[in-house]
Design an enzyme around this catalytic site. Structure first.
Site, PDB file in Angstrom:
ATOM      1  N   GLY A 114     -39.845 -53.580 -37.836  1.00  0.00           N
ATOM      2  CA  GLY A 114     -41.309 -53.658 -37.961  1.00  0.00           C
ATOM      3  C   GLY A 114     -41.974 -52.711 -36.995  1.00  0.00           C
ATOM      4  O   GLY A 114     -41.344 -51.798 -36.462  1.00  0.00           O
ATOM      5  N   ASN A 115     -43.259 -52.893 -36.779  1.00  0.00           N
ATOM      6  CA  ASN A 115     -43.971 -52.080 -35.780  1.00  0.00           C
ATOM      7  C   ASN A 115     -45.093 -52.915 -35.167  1.00  0.00           C
ATOM      8  O   ASN A 115     -45.323 -54.048 -35.577  1.00  0.00           O
ATOM      9  CB  ASN A 115     -44.477 -50.771 -36.395  1.00  0.00           C
ATOM     10  CG  ASN A 115     -45.455 -51.019 -37.520  1.00  0.00           C
ATOM     11  OD1 ASN A 115     -46.527 -51.575 -37.319  1.00  0.00           O
ATOM     12  ND2 ASN A 115     -45.067 -50.622 -38.737  1.00  0.00           N
ATOM     13  N   HIS A 116     -45.777 -52.321 -34.181  1.00  0.00           N
ATOM     14  CA  HIS A 116     -46.748 -53.093 -33.393  1.00  0.00           C
ATOM     15  C   HIS A 116     -48.131 -53.195 -34.021  1.00  0.00           C
ATOM     16  O   HIS A 116     -49.049 -53.706 -33.395  1.00  0.00           O
ATOM     17  CB  HIS A 116     -46.897 -52.480 -32.001  1.00  0.00           C
ATOM     18  CG  HIS A 116     -45.690 -52.685 -31.139  1.00  0.00           C
ATOM     19  ND1 HIS A 116     -45.237 -53.927 -30.803  1.00  0.00           N
ATOM     20  CD2 HIS A 116     -44.823 -51.794 -30.586  1.00  0.00           C
ATOM     21  CE1 HIS A 116     -44.154 -53.813 -30.055  1.00  0.00           C
ATOM     22  NE2 HIS A 116     -43.876 -52.532 -29.914  1.00  0.00           N
TER      23      HIS A 116
END
Ligand code: CTP
Length: 403
Positions: free
Chosen positions: A212-214
Protein backbone atom coordinates in the site's frame (compact mmCIF):
# COMPACT_ATOMS: atom_id res chain seq x y z
CA UNK A 1 -27.32 17.78 3.67
CA UNK A 2 -28.89 21.12 2.90
CA UNK A 3 -27.13 23.82 0.89
CA UNK A 4 -27.82 26.00 3.92
CA UNK A 5 -25.78 23.77 6.22
CA UNK A 6 -22.93 25.78 7.74
CA UNK A 7 -24.18 28.99 6.15
CA UNK A 8 -24.62 32.27 8.02
CA UNK A 9 -28.15 33.61 7.70
CA UNK A 10 -29.10 37.10 8.77
CA UNK A 11 -32.85 37.22 9.33
CA UNK A 12 -34.41 40.68 9.17
CA UNK A 13 -37.84 40.97 10.72
CA UNK A 14 -40.19 43.88 10.04
CA UNK A 15 -43.50 44.87 11.62
CA UNK A 16 -46.14 42.62 10.12
CA UNK A 17 -48.39 40.14 11.90
CA UNK A 18 -46.59 37.32 10.04
CA UNK A 19 -43.57 38.12 12.23
CA UNK A 20 -44.96 35.56 14.71
CA UNK A 21 -44.04 32.84 12.19
CA UNK A 22 -40.36 33.78 12.25
CA UNK A 23 -39.85 31.68 15.38
CA UNK A 24 -40.51 28.60 13.20
CA UNK A 25 -38.34 30.03 10.44
CA UNK A 26 -35.38 30.40 12.81
CA UNK A 27 -35.92 26.82 14.06
CA UNK A 28 -35.96 25.47 10.50
CA UNK A 29 -32.70 27.24 9.61
CA UNK A 30 -31.06 26.00 12.82
CA UNK A 31 -32.25 22.43 12.15
CA UNK A 32 -30.47 22.60 8.78
CA UNK A 33 -27.25 23.49 10.63
CA UNK A 34 -27.26 27.12 9.54
CA UNK A 35 -26.04 29.85 11.87
CA UNK A 36 -28.70 32.51 12.41
CA UNK A 37 -28.54 36.11 13.61
CA UNK A 38 -31.67 38.23 13.84
CA UNK A 39 -32.04 41.96 13.30
CA UNK A 40 -35.48 43.51 13.85
CA UNK A 41 -37.12 46.83 13.12
CA UNK A 42 -38.13 48.44 16.44
CA UNK A 43 -41.86 48.15 15.60
CA UNK A 44 -41.61 44.42 14.84
CA UNK A 45 -40.97 43.77 18.55
CA UNK A 46 -44.70 44.34 19.09
CA UNK A 47 -45.34 41.13 17.13
CA UNK A 48 -42.66 38.78 18.47
CA UNK A 49 -40.20 39.20 21.32
CA UNK A 50 -36.43 39.42 20.84
CA UNK A 51 -36.12 36.94 23.74
CA UNK A 52 -37.91 34.23 21.73
CA UNK A 53 -35.69 34.87 18.73
CA UNK A 54 -32.41 35.10 20.65
CA UNK A 55 -33.25 31.86 22.48
CA UNK A 56 -34.01 30.04 19.23
CA UNK A 57 -31.13 31.51 17.24
CA UNK A 58 -28.66 31.22 20.16
CA UNK A 59 -27.45 34.72 19.28
CA UNK A 60 -28.24 38.22 20.59
CA UNK A 61 -30.98 40.02 18.67
CA UNK A 62 -30.49 43.68 17.72
CA UNK A 63 -32.96 46.34 16.64
CA UNK A 64 -31.16 49.62 17.39
CA UNK A 65 -27.69 50.99 16.77
CA UNK A 66 -26.90 50.56 20.45
CA UNK A 67 -28.64 48.73 23.30
CA UNK A 68 -29.96 51.33 25.77
CA UNK A 69 -30.58 48.70 28.46
CA UNK A 70 -27.03 47.48 28.18
CA UNK A 71 -24.88 49.48 30.61
CA UNK A 72 -21.92 49.22 28.24
CA UNK A 73 -24.10 50.65 25.46
CA UNK A 74 -22.30 48.61 22.81
CA UNK A 75 -22.56 49.88 19.24
CA UNK A 76 -24.30 47.30 17.04
CA UNK A 77 -22.18 47.42 13.95
CA UNK A 78 -24.41 47.14 10.88
CA UNK A 79 -21.37 46.81 8.59
CA UNK A 80 -20.05 43.79 10.50
CA UNK A 81 -23.51 42.22 10.54
CA UNK A 82 -24.01 42.82 6.82
CA UNK A 83 -20.62 41.40 5.91
CA UNK A 84 -21.01 38.44 8.30
CA UNK A 85 -23.97 37.04 6.39
CA UNK A 86 -23.84 34.51 3.54
CA UNK A 87 -27.54 35.21 2.95
CA UNK A 88 -29.91 37.89 4.22
CA UNK A 89 -33.58 36.98 4.49
CA UNK A 90 -36.16 39.66 5.28
CA UNK A 91 -39.35 38.03 6.45
CA UNK A 92 -41.90 39.41 6.76
CA UNK A 93 -41.03 42.32 4.47
CA UNK A 94 -43.63 45.05 4.91
CA UNK A 95 -44.62 47.60 2.24
CA UNK A 96 -42.97 50.28 4.37
CA UNK A 97 -39.60 48.51 4.68
CA UNK A 98 -39.56 47.50 1.01
CA UNK A 99 -40.27 51.08 -0.03
CA UNK A 100 -37.40 52.30 2.16
CA UNK A 101 -35.08 49.59 0.80
CA UNK A 102 -36.01 50.51 -2.76
CA UNK A 103 -35.14 54.15 -2.08
CA UNK A 104 -32.02 53.74 0.01
CA UNK A 105 -33.59 55.07 3.21
CA UNK A 106 -31.53 54.12 6.21
CA UNK A 107 -33.37 55.08 9.39
CA UNK A 108 -32.99 51.87 11.38
CA UNK A 109 -30.45 49.12 12.01
CA UNK A 110 -32.12 46.63 9.66
CA UNK A 111 -32.00 49.07 6.72
CA UNK A 112 -28.40 50.08 7.45
CA UNK A 113 -27.46 46.39 7.60
CA UNK A 114 -29.23 45.73 4.29
CA UNK A 115 -27.30 48.57 2.65
CA UNK A 116 -24.02 47.23 4.06
CA UNK A 117 -24.55 43.62 3.00
CA UNK A 118 -22.89 42.12 -0.07
CA UNK A 119 -24.63 38.74 0.05
CA UNK A 120 -27.76 37.56 -1.81
CA UNK A 121 -30.92 39.03 -0.22
CA UNK A 122 -34.30 37.29 -0.12
CA UNK A 123 -37.53 39.11 0.74
CA UNK A 124 -40.78 37.48 1.79
CA UNK A 125 -43.41 40.23 1.45
CA UNK A 126 -46.44 40.23 3.75
CA UNK A 127 -49.27 42.76 3.75
CA UNK A 128 -52.94 43.21 3.09
CA UNK A 129 -54.20 42.43 -0.42
CA UNK A 130 -54.82 46.02 -1.54
CA UNK A 131 -51.43 47.10 -0.26
CA UNK A 132 -49.82 44.20 -2.14
CA UNK A 133 -51.34 45.14 -5.50
CA UNK A 134 -50.87 48.89 -5.03
CA UNK A 135 -48.73 50.38 -7.84
CA UNK A 136 -46.27 51.81 -5.31
CA UNK A 137 -45.67 48.34 -3.80
CA UNK A 138 -45.26 46.93 -7.29
CA UNK A 139 -42.74 49.66 -8.04
CA UNK A 140 -40.78 48.85 -4.86
CA UNK A 141 -40.77 45.13 -5.74
CA UNK A 142 -39.59 45.83 -9.31
CA UNK A 143 -36.85 48.12 -8.07
CA UNK A 144 -35.70 45.62 -5.44
CA UNK A 145 -35.57 42.87 -8.08
CA UNK A 146 -33.55 45.14 -10.37
CA UNK A 147 -31.02 45.53 -7.51
CA UNK A 148 -30.56 41.74 -7.62
CA UNK A 149 -32.72 40.88 -4.61
CA UNK A 150 -34.94 37.83 -4.84
CA UNK A 151 -38.61 38.00 -3.93
CA UNK A 152 -40.28 34.98 -2.34
CA UNK A 153 -43.82 35.48 -3.63
CA UNK A 154 -46.61 36.09 -1.14
CA UNK A 155 -49.42 33.56 -1.25
CA UNK A 156 -53.21 33.85 -1.26
CA UNK A 157 -55.40 33.15 1.71
CA UNK A 158 -57.11 34.70 4.68
CA UNK A 159 -55.34 37.85 5.83
CA UNK A 160 -55.17 39.47 9.27
CA UNK A 161 -57.77 42.03 8.13
CA UNK A 162 -60.26 39.22 7.53
CA UNK A 163 -60.09 39.84 3.80
CA UNK A 164 -59.09 36.98 1.53
CA UNK A 165 -56.50 37.47 -1.21
CA UNK A 166 -52.85 37.73 -2.10
CA UNK A 167 -50.45 39.12 0.49
CA UNK A 168 -49.85 36.32 2.99
CA UNK A 169 -46.20 35.69 3.76
CA UNK A 170 -45.06 32.32 2.37
CA UNK A 171 -45.07 29.65 5.10
CA UNK A 172 -41.68 29.15 6.85
CA UNK A 173 -41.22 25.67 5.26
CA UNK A 174 -41.88 27.18 1.82
CA UNK A 175 -39.49 30.07 2.45
CA UNK A 176 -36.72 27.60 3.32
CA UNK A 177 -37.51 25.37 0.32
CA UNK A 178 -37.59 28.41 -1.99
CA UNK A 179 -34.20 29.63 -0.80
CA UNK A 180 -32.63 26.14 -1.01
CA UNK A 181 -33.92 25.62 -4.57
CA UNK A 182 -32.85 29.08 -5.63
CA UNK A 183 -29.31 28.58 -4.29
CA UNK A 184 -29.09 25.13 -5.90
CA UNK A 185 -30.28 26.35 -9.29
CA UNK A 186 -27.54 29.01 -9.30
CA UNK A 187 -24.64 26.74 -8.29
CA UNK A 188 -21.97 26.60 -11.02
CA UNK A 189 -21.76 22.79 -11.10
CA UNK A 190 -25.52 22.21 -10.93
CA UNK A 191 -26.43 19.40 -13.34
CA UNK A 192 -22.80 18.29 -13.74
CA UNK A 193 -21.58 14.80 -12.84
CA UNK A 194 -18.10 14.34 -11.49
CA UNK A 195 -16.00 11.20 -11.06
CA UNK A 196 -13.30 11.32 -8.44
CA UNK A 197 -10.73 8.75 -7.35
CA UNK A 198 -9.16 9.16 -3.92
CA UNK A 199 -6.98 7.44 -1.35
CA UNK A 200 -4.48 4.62 -1.76
CA UNK A 201 -4.94 1.19 -3.30
CA UNK A 202 -3.94 -2.04 -1.57
CA UNK A 203 -2.42 -4.83 -3.66
CA UNK A 204 -2.72 -8.21 -1.99
CA UNK A 205 0.37 -10.37 -1.41
CA UNK A 206 -1.49 -13.09 0.45
CA UNK A 207 -4.75 -13.20 2.47
CA UNK A 208 -3.28 -10.98 5.24
CA UNK A 209 -0.65 -8.78 3.59
CA UNK A 210 -0.66 -6.11 0.96
CA UNK A 211 1.44 -3.44 -0.75
CA UNK A 212 0.00 0.00 0.00
CA UNK A 213 1.04 3.62 0.43
CA UNK A 214 0.60 6.49 2.87
CA UNK A 215 -2.18 8.32 1.01
CA UNK A 216 -4.90 9.31 3.50
CA UNK A 217 -7.57 10.32 0.97
CA UNK A 218 -7.88 13.76 2.64
CA UNK A 219 -7.25 15.71 -0.56
CA UNK A 220 -9.70 13.67 -2.63
CA UNK A 221 -12.44 13.77 0.00
CA UNK A 222 -12.03 17.54 0.31
CA UNK A 223 -12.40 17.85 -3.47
CA UNK A 224 -15.55 15.68 -3.36
CA UNK A 225 -17.07 18.00 -0.77
CA UNK A 226 -16.03 21.19 -2.57
CA UNK A 227 -17.56 19.94 -5.84
CA UNK A 228 -20.77 18.76 -4.15
CA UNK A 229 -21.10 22.14 -2.40
CA UNK A 230 -21.11 23.74 -5.84
CA UNK A 231 -23.94 21.46 -6.96
CA UNK A 232 -22.08 18.59 -8.69
CA UNK A 233 -23.28 15.02 -8.39
CA UNK A 234 -20.10 13.27 -7.26
CA UNK A 235 -19.09 9.62 -7.67
CA UNK A 236 -16.28 9.23 -5.18
CA UNK A 237 -14.31 6.03 -5.82
CA UNK A 238 -12.18 5.58 -2.74
CA UNK A 239 -9.42 3.16 -1.89
CA UNK A 240 -9.10 2.10 1.79
CA UNK A 241 -9.37 5.35 3.77
CA UNK A 242 -10.55 6.46 7.21
CA UNK A 243 -12.02 9.64 5.77
CA UNK A 244 -15.76 10.18 6.18
CA UNK A 245 -18.13 12.12 3.99
CA UNK A 246 -21.79 12.87 4.53
CA UNK A 247 -23.25 14.81 1.64
CA UNK A 248 -26.42 13.99 -0.25
CA UNK A 249 -24.69 14.79 -3.57
CA UNK A 250 -21.80 12.37 -2.97
CA UNK A 251 -22.07 8.67 -3.77
CA UNK A 252 -19.13 6.79 -2.26
CA UNK A 253 -17.90 3.63 -3.94
CA UNK A 254 -15.32 1.76 -1.85
CA UNK A 255 -12.66 -0.26 -3.63
CA UNK A 256 -9.44 -1.95 -2.54
CA UNK A 257 -7.08 -2.65 -5.44
CA UNK A 258 -5.98 -0.74 -8.53
CA UNK A 259 -7.93 -3.24 -10.62
CA UNK A 260 -11.15 -2.58 -8.59
CA UNK A 261 -10.60 1.16 -9.03
CA UNK A 262 -10.00 0.72 -12.76
CA UNK A 263 -13.27 -1.20 -13.18
CA UNK A 264 -15.30 1.26 -11.05
CA UNK A 265 -13.84 4.35 -12.78
CA UNK A 266 -14.60 2.94 -16.24
CA UNK A 267 -18.16 2.05 -15.26
CA UNK A 268 -18.94 5.71 -14.41
CA UNK A 269 -16.70 7.60 -16.85
CA UNK A 270 -19.03 7.67 -19.90
CA UNK A 271 -21.73 9.26 -17.80
CA UNK A 272 -19.73 12.15 -16.27
CA UNK A 273 -18.73 15.66 -17.33
CA UNK A 274 -15.61 15.94 -15.19
CA UNK A 275 -13.16 13.32 -13.86
CA UNK A 276 -10.50 14.10 -11.27
CA UNK A 277 -8.08 11.29 -10.49
CA UNK A 278 -6.43 12.12 -7.19
CA UNK A 279 -5.91 8.54 -5.96
CA UNK A 280 -2.41 7.29 -5.22
CA UNK A 281 -2.80 4.14 -7.29
CA UNK A 282 -0.18 1.44 -6.87
CA UNK A 283 1.95 1.21 -9.99
CA UNK A 284 2.76 -2.46 -9.32
CA UNK A 285 0.99 -5.45 -7.84
CA UNK A 286 2.22 -8.92 -6.91
CA UNK A 287 2.18 -11.15 -9.95
CA UNK A 288 0.67 -14.01 -7.98
CA UNK A 289 -1.42 -13.63 -4.84
CA UNK A 290 -0.72 -16.54 -2.49
CA UNK A 291 -3.95 -18.26 -1.51
CA UNK A 292 -2.56 -19.14 1.95
CA UNK A 293 -0.60 -16.93 4.37
CA UNK A 294 3.08 -17.02 3.34
CA UNK A 295 5.10 -18.71 6.09
CA UNK A 296 8.30 -17.23 7.46
CA UNK A 297 11.53 -18.86 6.28
CA UNK A 298 15.19 -18.13 6.94
CA UNK A 299 15.92 -17.42 3.28
CA UNK A 300 15.03 -14.15 1.57
CA UNK A 301 11.67 -13.78 -0.14
CA UNK A 302 11.19 -12.51 -3.67
CA UNK A 303 7.85 -11.10 -4.75
CA UNK A 304 7.54 -10.58 -8.45
CA UNK A 305 5.56 -7.48 -9.33
CA UNK A 306 3.54 -6.76 -12.45
CA UNK A 307 2.43 -3.26 -13.53
CA UNK A 308 -1.15 -2.24 -12.72
CA UNK A 309 -3.34 -0.64 -15.36
CA UNK A 310 -3.00 3.14 -15.53
CA UNK A 311 -6.57 4.31 -14.94
CA UNK A 312 -5.91 7.92 -15.88
CA UNK A 313 -4.12 7.07 -19.13
CA UNK A 314 -6.88 4.65 -20.05
CA UNK A 315 -9.59 7.30 -19.47
CA UNK A 316 -7.50 9.79 -21.50
CA UNK A 317 -7.64 7.38 -24.45
CA UNK A 318 -11.43 6.94 -24.40
CA UNK A 319 -12.48 10.42 -23.33
CA UNK A 320 -15.01 12.37 -25.40
CA UNK A 321 -16.12 15.69 -23.87
CA UNK A 322 -15.13 14.93 -20.30
CA UNK A 323 -12.80 17.41 -18.58
CA UNK A 324 -10.06 15.11 -17.32
CA UNK A 325 -7.77 16.12 -14.46
CA UNK A 326 -4.83 14.16 -13.09
CA UNK A 327 -2.50 14.61 -10.15
CA UNK A 328 1.27 14.46 -10.14
CA UNK A 329 3.23 13.99 -6.94
CA UNK A 330 6.84 14.67 -7.77
CA UNK A 331 10.17 14.88 -5.99
CA UNK A 332 12.36 16.33 -8.76
CA UNK A 333 11.99 17.98 -12.19
CA UNK A 334 8.46 18.66 -11.01
CA UNK A 335 7.09 20.91 -13.77
CA UNK A 336 8.72 18.92 -16.54
CA UNK A 337 7.43 15.60 -15.19
CA UNK A 338 3.93 16.97 -14.63
CA UNK A 339 3.76 18.43 -18.13
CA UNK A 340 4.96 15.09 -19.52
CA UNK A 341 2.11 13.29 -17.71
CA UNK A 342 -0.42 15.89 -18.90
CA UNK A 343 0.50 15.27 -22.54
CA UNK A 344 1.05 11.51 -22.28
CA UNK A 345 -2.25 10.87 -20.53
CA UNK A 346 -4.22 13.39 -22.70
CA UNK A 347 -5.40 15.52 -19.78
CA UNK A 348 -7.16 18.87 -19.68
CA UNK A 349 -5.28 19.84 -16.53
CA UNK A 350 -2.88 18.40 -14.00
CA UNK A 351 -2.48 19.29 -10.32
CA UNK A 352 1.15 19.18 -9.29
CA UNK A 353 2.35 18.84 -5.73
CA UNK A 354 6.02 18.68 -5.03
CA UNK A 355 7.38 16.75 -2.08
CA UNK A 356 10.10 19.40 -1.93
CA UNK A 357 7.50 21.87 -0.65
CA UNK A 358 7.17 21.69 3.13
CA UNK A 359 3.57 20.92 4.13
CA UNK A 360 2.66 19.31 0.79
CA UNK A 361 1.90 15.67 0.10
CA UNK A 362 0.36 12.66 1.76
CA UNK A 363 0.10 12.75 5.51
CA UNK A 364 -0.38 16.50 6.04
CA UNK A 365 -3.51 18.63 6.42
CA UNK A 366 -2.03 21.19 4.03
CA UNK A 367 -0.98 21.19 0.43
CA UNK A 368 0.76 23.45 -2.05
CA UNK A 369 -0.19 23.03 -5.67
CA UNK A 370 0.42 24.27 -9.18
CA UNK A 371 -2.30 23.68 -11.76
CA UNK A 372 -1.13 23.27 -15.35
CA UNK A 373 -3.68 23.36 -18.15
CA UNK A 374 -3.50 21.68 -21.55
CA UNK A 375 -1.94 24.81 -23.08
CA UNK A 376 0.79 24.42 -20.44
CA UNK A 377 -0.26 27.58 -18.58
CA UNK A 378 0.78 27.32 -14.94
CA UNK A 379 -1.00 28.72 -11.90
CA UNK A 380 0.67 28.33 -8.51
CA UNK A 381 -1.10 28.61 -5.17
CA UNK A 382 0.11 29.31 -1.64
CA UNK A 383 0.43 26.60 1.01
CA UNK A 384 -3.15 26.14 2.31
CA UNK A 385 -5.33 23.65 4.14
CA UNK A 386 -6.47 20.78 1.91
CA UNK A 387 -10.05 22.06 2.27
CA UNK A 388 -9.01 25.43 0.76
CA UNK A 389 -6.84 23.73 -1.90
CA UNK A 390 -9.86 21.63 -2.90
CA UNK A 391 -11.92 24.80 -3.39
CA UNK A 392 -9.14 26.31 -5.53
CA UNK A 393 -9.02 23.19 -7.72
CA UNK A 394 -12.79 23.11 -8.21
CA UNK A 395 -12.97 26.87 -8.87
CA UNK A 396 -10.24 26.57 -11.53
CA UNK A 397 -12.14 23.70 -13.19
CA UNK A 398 -15.37 25.74 -13.15
CA UNK A 399 -13.52 28.64 -14.84
CA UNK A 400 -12.00 26.33 -17.46
CA UNK A 401 -15.20 24.52 -18.38
CA UNK A 402 -17.04 27.84 -18.69
CA UNK A 403 -14.24 29.53 -20.69
N1 CTP B 1 -2.87 7.00 -11.88
C1 CTP B 1 -3.88 6.14 -12.25
N2 CTP B 1 -3.64 4.82 -12.35
C2 CTP B 1 -2.43 4.31 -12.08
C3 CTP B 1 -1.38 5.17 -11.67
C4 CTP B 1 -1.64 6.53 -11.59
O1 CTP B 1 -4.99 6.60 -12.51
N3 CTP B 1 -2.23 3.00 -12.16
C5 CTP B 1 -3.14 8.45 -11.83
C6 CTP B 1 -3.08 9.06 -10.45
O2 CTP B 1 -4.35 9.02 -9.83
C7 CTP B 1 -2.64 10.49 -10.76
C8 CTP B 1 -1.78 10.33 -11.98
O3 CTP B 1 -2.13 9.08 -12.56
O4 CTP B 1 -3.74 11.29 -11.14
C9 CTP B 1 -0.31 10.40 -11.75
O5 CTP B 1 0.13 9.33 -11.01
P1 CTP B 1 1.67 9.08 -10.81
O6 CTP B 1 1.81 7.79 -10.06
O7 CTP B 1 2.31 10.31 -10.26
O8 CTP B 1 2.12 8.96 -12.30
P2 CTP B 1 2.73 7.81 -13.10
O9 CTP B 1 2.25 7.96 -14.49
O10 CTP B 1 2.49 6.50 -12.42
O11 CTP B 1 4.28 8.20 -13.09
P3 CTP B 1 5.43 7.95 -11.99
O12 CTP B 1 4.89 7.04 -10.92
O13 CTP B 1 6.51 7.36 -12.78
O14 CTP B 1 5.78 9.33 -11.49
Amino acid sequence: MSVLSGKKILLGITAGIAAYKTASLVRLFIKLDAEVKVVMTPASKDFITPLTLSTLSKNPVHSTFYDKEDENELWNNHVDLGLWADYMVIAPATANTMSKMANGTCDNLLLATYLSSKCPVYLAPAMDLDMYIHPSTKKSLDKLKSFGNTIIPATSGELASGLVGEGRMAEPEDIVAFIENDILSKLPLKGKKLLLTAGPTYEAIDPVRFIGNHSSGKMGFAIAKAAANLGAEVYLISGPSNQKINHSFVKRIDVVSAEDMYVAAHSYFNDVDIAILSAAVADYKPNNVASQKIKKKDSSLQIELAPTKDILASLGKIKKDQFLVGFALETNNELENAKGKLKRKKLDAIVLNSLQDKGAGFATDTNKITIIDKDLREKSFELKSKVEVAKDIINEIVKKINA
